[in-house]
Design a protein around this motif. Structure first.
Motif, mmCIF file in Angstrom:
data_model
loop_
_atom_site.group_PDB
_atom_site.id
_atom_site.type_symbol
_atom_site.label_atom_id
_atom_site.label_comp_id
_atom_site.label_asym_id
_atom_site.label_seq_id
_atom_site.Cartn_x
_atom_site.Cartn_y
_atom_site.Cartn_z
ATOM 1 N N ALA A 159 0.596 -1.255 0.146
ATOM 2 C CA ALA A 159 -0.540 0.020 -0.349
ATOM 3 C C ALA A 159 0.296 1.420 0.322
ATOM 4 N N PHE A 160 1.973 1.866 0.885
ATOM 5 C CA PHE A 160 2.932 2.774 0.980
ATOM 6 C C PHE A 160 4.374 2.788 0.061
ATOM 7 N N ALA A 161 4.844 1.851 -0.241
ATOM 8 C CA ALA A 161 6.218 1.583 -0.485
ATOM 9 C C ALA A 161 6.703 2.131 -1.776
ATOM 10 N N THR A 162 7.134 3.677 -1.927
ATOM 11 C CA THR A 162 8.033 4.235 -2.565
ATOM 12 C C THR A 162 9.069 4.838 -3.240
ATOM 13 N N GLY A 163 9.273 4.098 -2.829
ATOM 14 C CA GLY A 163 11.191 4.051 -3.339
ATOM 15 C C GLY A 163 11.607 5.571 -2.430
ATOM 16 N N THR A 164 11.375 6.115 -1.374
ATOM 17 C CA THR A 164 11.842 6.741 -0.420
ATOM 18 C C THR A 164 11.599 5.772 1.358
ATOM 19 N N ASP A 165 12.335 6.452 2.125
ATOM 20 C CA ASP A 165 12.412 5.705 3.620
ATOM 21 C C ASP A 165 11.570 5.989 4.017
ATOM 22 N N ARG A 166 10.608 5.117 4.229
ATOM 23 C CA ARG A 166 9.227 5.573 4.968
ATOM 24 C C ARG A 166 8.528 4.337 6.066
ATOM 25 N N ALA A 167 8.056 4.871 7.256
ATOM 26 C CA ALA A 167 7.715 4.052 8.285
ATOM 27 C C ALA A 167 6.582 3.670 8.805
ATOM 28 N N VAL A 168 5.716 3.460 8.709
ATOM 29 C CA VAL A 168 4.904 3.127 9.061
ATOM 30 C C VAL A 168 4.593 2.500 10.398
ATOM 31 N N VAL A 169 3.807 3.320 11.732
ATOM 32 C CA VAL A 169 3.849 2.676 13.480
ATOM 33 C C VAL A 169 2.691 2.917 12.782
ATOM 34 N N ASN A 170 1.995 1.446 13.861
ATOM 35 C CA ASN A 170 0.369 1.116 14.077
ATOM 36 C C ASN A 170 0.461 0.932 15.730
ATOM 37 N N LEU A 294 4.405 6.986 9.075
ATOM 38 C CA LEU A 294 3.403 7.644 8.956
ATOM 39 C C LEU A 294 2.273 6.363 9.975
ATOM 40 N N ILE A 295 1.561 7.076 10.970
ATOM 41 C CA ILE A 295 1.004 6.787 11.978
ATOM 42 C C ILE A 295 -0.399 6.106 11.796
ATOM 43 N N CYS A 296 -0.617 4.771 12.086
ATOM 44 C CA CYS A 296 -2.071 4.045 12.277
ATOM 45 C C CYS A 296 -2.262 3.750 13.906
ATOM 46 N N GLY A 297 -3.914 3.265 13.751
ATOM 47 C CA GLY A 297 -4.336 2.835 14.899
ATOM 48 C C GLY A 297 -4.958 3.531 15.842
ATOM 49 N N GLY A 298 -4.847 3.829 17.533
ATOM 50 C CA GLY A 298 -5.781 4.362 17.640
ATOM 51 C C GLY A 298 -4.734 5.523 18.729
ATOM 52 N N GLY A 299 -3.464 5.562 18.321
ATOM 53 C CA GLY A 299 -2.411 6.143 18.935
ATOM 54 C C GLY A 299 -2.504 7.301 18.021
ATOM 55 N N ALA A 300 -3.208 6.957 16.574
ATOM 56 C CA ALA A 300 -3.134 8.488 15.411
ATOM 57 C C ALA A 300 -3.509 9.440 16.233
ATOM 58 N N LEU A 305 1.105 11.743 22.322
ATOM 59 C CA LEU A 305 1.785 11.115 21.953
ATOM 60 C C LEU A 305 2.559 11.475 20.577
ATOM 61 N N LEU A 306 1.849 12.421 19.919
ATOM 62 C CA LEU A 306 2.019 13.066 18.649
ATOM 63 C C LEU A 306 3.142 13.637 18.791
ATOM 64 N N GLU A 307 3.428 14.037 19.652
ATOM 65 C CA GLU A 307 3.740 15.939 20.013
ATOM 66 C C GLU A 307 5.002 14.945 20.207
ATOM 67 N N ARG A 308 5.333 14.228 21.514
ATOM 68 C CA ARG A 308 6.298 12.783 22.522
ATOM 69 C C ARG A 308 7.073 12.569 20.811
ATOM 70 N N LEU A 309 6.662 11.671 19.929
ATOM 71 C CA LEU A 309 7.176 11.457 19.260
ATOM 72 C C LEU A 309 7.942 12.604 18.618
ATOM 73 N N ALA A 328 -6.317 6.008 9.499
ATOM 74 C CA ALA A 328 -5.603 5.756 10.604
ATOM 75 C C ALA A 328 -6.756 4.596 10.785
ATOM 76 N N ASP A 329 -7.757 4.911 11.506
ATOM 77 C CA ASP A 329 -8.213 4.046 12.185
ATOM 78 C C ASP A 329 -9.197 2.806 11.807
ATOM 79 N N TRP A 330 -8.394 2.143 10.445
ATOM 80 C CA TRP A 330 -9.564 0.992 9.860
ATOM 81 C C TRP A 330 -8.371 0.357 9.006
ATOM 82 N N LEU A 331 -6.683 1.110 8.996
ATOM 83 C CA LEU A 331 -6.401 0.321 8.218
ATOM 84 C C LEU A 331 -5.494 -0.996 8.446
ATOM 85 N N GLU A 332 -5.772 -1.756 9.792
ATOM 86 C CA GLU A 332 -5.323 -2.845 10.143
ATOM 87 C C GLU A 332 -6.435 -4.086 9.693
#
Length: 369
Positions: A159-170, A294-300, A305-309, A328-332
């Motif tokens: 869904a998200f790979a683009t050829g650049t460095d990306r991290a997805v955190v649920n 890219l953040i998903c799940g309830g933590g999004a 929490l986002l400010e701490r990150l 983000a709510d439905w990704l999983e």
């Protein structure tokens, strides 16, 4: 050619059943469109039963057997509610991908014979909905020596790979990272606790199911010694592949670390939020010096929490996955619909580089309507 799938997910937080109706078209690139989504409530009595079963206790087989059927019925109800909000009938849906409710996860290294157990009988789901159901996604990977988790990195790549460095955190009850390197490699693992202890603590002291926007955590101050004790847990320093759950990060873990400390409840909440942020940020920093997170799940939805990150990751651009096309709510739940698609097409759903399995494999069992 497009196909319709339904994804079902109930995570470690045990707050609701996520049900999504998804249209998939193509493979590379994968085009994903959410047609409808619902958060189906889990009754307080069922939530209590699930959480009780997550900890060892008496008559576990009887309790698990009954809860398996009851959860199967609840998942089927979620599908019925979902389809009632559309003009789409069961025969138009290719399959349901149901993760089930994890009640025990014992990965390699934690016990002599690793296993993972999810409840939510797929026979019940398939029979009551009239839709072929794919379930039991973890255990094939574990037979091949893998952790059986996390399961989403292959979908994140599609869904998200683009050829650049990306991290997805649920950030669900637990948190996990998928590393999508510019060169195409994929790695991922559970980073540690996400929302589970934050939810437990705010419910215990505020009577609320979750800390809305992280406001209560933001009102407290991080307790340095408690933070140091919690972050000293060997899980954080362990090398991937690794996965975890409530078996490790639970109220008893917090209680042991708190012995002898004078703590205000709000300060504990702030410290728990910092633990989640620190463990996620450590994982992201170990992957790359900067990129898109890219953040998903309830933590999004947890602004504190986002400010701490962001404070810990100043060189990273942080946004939820909705900015990149999938809410983000439905990704999983979408991910489990995708895993059902992979299974029905005879395609692998795991990432050996993530789980440590010896090879790619088709995941899950198929339960015909």
């Amino acid at each position: 050619m497009s196909e319709l799938y339904i994804g079902l997910m109930s995570g470690t937080s045990v707050d609701s059943i996520d049900a999504v109706l998804v249209e998939f078209e193509g493979t590379s690139p994968l085009r994903t469109r959410i047609l409808e989504a619902v958060g189906h409530p889990i009754s307080p009595s069922m939530r209590e039963a699930i959480l009780a079963l997550c900890a060892p206790g008496p008559s576990e087989l009887d309790r698990a057997g009954q809860l398996d059927r009851q959860l199967g019925e609840a998942f089927a109800d979620a599908v019925t509610t979902l389809l009632e909000r559309t003009s789409i009938g069961p025969r138009e849906v290719k399959a349901i991908g149901s993760h089930g409710q994890t009640v025990r996860h014992r990965p390699p290294g934690s016990v002599a014979v690793p296993f993972s157990m999810q409840l939510g009988d797929p026979n019940t789901i398939a029979t009551l909905t009239g839709i072929t159901t794919v379930a039991d996604f973890r255990r094939r990977d574990m037979v091949l020596g893998g952790q059986g988790a996390p399961l989403m990195p292959a979908f994140h790549h599609a869904a998200f790979a683009t050829g650049t460095d990306r991290a997805v955190v649920n950030i669900g009850g637990m948190a996990n990272i998928t590393e999508l390197a510019a060169g195409g490699s994929i790695r991922g693992y559970d980073t540690g606790p996400g929302n589970a202890l934050l939810d437990y603590w705010v419910e215990l002291h505020q009577g609320q199911p979750f800390d809305r926007d992280g406001a209560w955590a933001a009102s407290g101050r991080v307790h340095p010694e408690l933070l140091e004790r919690l972050m000293a847990d060997p899980y954080f320093a362990a090398a991937p592949p690794k996965s975890t759950g409530r078996e490790t990060f639970n109220p008893s873990w917090l209680e042991r670390a708190s012995v002898g400390l004078q703590l205000s409840p709000a300060d504990v909440q702030a410290t728990l939020s910092e633990v989640t942020a620190a463990s996620v940020a450590d994982a992201v920093s170990a992957f790359a010096n900067g990129g898109e997170l890219l953040i998903c799940g309830g933590g999004a939805r947890n602004l504190d929490l986002l400010e701490r990150l962001q404070r810990r990751l100043p060189t990273w651009s942080i946004a939820d996955t909705g900015k990149y096309g999938i809410d983000a709510d439905w990704l999983e739940a979408v991910g489990f619909a995708w895993l059902a698609h992979q299974t029905l097409h005879g395609l692998p759903g795991n990432c050996p580089g993530v789980t440590g399995a010896s090879r790619d494999t088709v995941l899950g069992g198929i339960y015909p309507a």
